[in-house]
Design an enzyme around this catalytic site. Structure first.
Site, short mmCIF file in Angstrom:
data_model
loop_
_atom_site.label_atom_id
_atom_site.label_comp_id
_atom_site.label_asym_id
_atom_site.label_seq_id
_atom_site.Cartn_x
_atom_site.Cartn_y
_atom_site.Cartn_z
N LYS A 1 -13.31 -6.91 -8.30
CA LYS A 1 -13.90 -8.00 -7.23
C LYS A 1 -15.35 -8.54 -7.57
O LYS A 1 -16.70 -7.74 -7.53
CB LYS A 1 -14.28 -6.81 -5.66
CG LYS A 1 -13.71 -5.37 -5.66
CD LYS A 1 -13.62 -5.15 -4.49
CE LYS A 1 -12.52 -3.80 -4.18
NZ LYS A 1 -11.50 -4.18 -4.05
N LYS B 1 0.54 -1.24 0.01
CA LYS B 1 -0.22 0.24 -0.05
C LYS B 1 0.76 1.15 0.29
O LYS B 1 1.75 1.33 0.67
CB LYS B 1 -0.79 0.40 1.27
CG LYS B 1 -2.65 0.51 0.98
CD LYS B 1 -3.55 0.04 1.96
CE LYS B 1 -4.52 0.97 2.74
NZ LYS B 1 -4.39 1.32 1.34
#
Ligand code: MG
Length: 307
Positions: free
Chosen positions: A216, A112
């Site tokens: 997703k 991240k």
């Protein structure tokens, strides 16, 4: 959770896992759509649920596949082992986390970025890469946090380094910026927040996007339709978690085991143990997922836990 029962008394379960800020229906909207289906409905009625209710459509298709057993992998696929990407924390903590993840056997990592100062994070990149063996792959995910200048700085750096791809370098709204970066730098770019559903992915693709699509499935409607899109267009796909429970994940995994074209890249399922309960988290997530993981998920027990 949805429960469908057919005329023969067979039962199937599905999970509706919306993320409204990501552009999906809200839980209240999802519930309203389900109530409208009533106590009895036909497959035609289910198929007619509008496309914008991607989470409900995913769950209904999942429950239908579950009750017919059509989603169960055939024997040859039971041997497939799908690598899972380990999620690495932002900032310096990445260097503390990395050894344990390598030790656990992970081959794919996602770091991240775009959380702290860009200069500090950039300075860490080479340390992270140096800590990874040659077989490992590193993805960066900026979650849309960079501006164009910062993104360009990162991509210039990444161009000379073995980075698998850089995910969502710019906010969803800066579509020209995203296309510009893809044209200006040789680094593979991935869209995540920009492609919350299949319609958005199709649009980006039609407009010439050649990078990765992080999808997703729990938000994107029936798995069959996602697979068909990939089969027809050869879209470069990463399957990713929408923080669904073990029920939704099992459906995605069961399906993915039978479709190698969906899992050319490691699964973005490394979200960790978010529910703090083995029933909802499912079996402990390791560096690979295989059919063995499915046997640890008892959908009926999950349903009963709710009622
Ligand atoms: Mg992402």
């Amino acid at each position: 959770m949805l429960r469908l029962e057919d005329g023969a008394g067979r039962v199937g379960y599905g999970e509706v896992a919306p993320i409204p800020w990501f552009g999906t229906e809200t839980p209240a909207e999802a519930e309203a759509v389900c109530r409208e289906l009533g106590d009895r409905c036909s497959a035609e009625v289910i198929a007619a649920v509008p496309e914008r209710f991607g989470c409900v459509r995913f769950a209904l298709a999942e429950a239908q596949a579950d009750l017919t057993g059509s989603g169960d992998p055939a024997l040859p696929q039971l041997n497939r082992r799908l690598p899972v990407t380990a999620l690495l924390p932002a900032g310096r903590a990445v260097l503390e986390m990395l050894p344990a993840r390598l030790e656990a056997g992970f081959l794919s990592f996602k770091w991240k970025v775009g959380v702290g100062e860009a200069a500090d994070e950039l300075a860490l990149l080479d340390d992270v890469l140096a800590a990874l063996p040659a077989y490992a792959k590193l993805r960066l995910d900026a979650n849309g946090a960079w501006d164009r200048r910062t993104a360009a700085k990162w991509l210039a750096r990444c161009a000379e380094r073995p980075v698998e791809f850089v995910e969502q370098p710019l906010p969803v709204a800066d579509e020209d910026g995203l296309r510009g970066l893809a044209a200006d730098f040789p680094v593979t770019l991935a869209l995540d927040e920009s492609v919350a559903d299949l319609a958005a992915a199709r649009r980006w693709q039609a407009e010439g996007w050649r990078g990765v699509f992080v999808m997703k499935p729990a938000l994107a409607g029936p798995l069959e339709q996602l697979a068909e899109w990939v089969a027809v267009t050869k879209a470069d796909l990463v399957l990713s978690s929408a923080i669904e429970t073990a029920l939704g994940r099992a459906a995605i995994l069961r399906f993915a085991l039978t479709r190698p074209e969906l899992t050319k890249r490691a699964l973005g399922f490394g979200v960790g143990e978010v529910f703090g309960d083995r029933r909802w988290d499912g079996p402990m997530l390791g560096p690979v997922l295989d059919a063995g993981w499915l046997t640890g998920v008892n959908t009926e027990a999950l349903w009963n836990a709710l009622s």
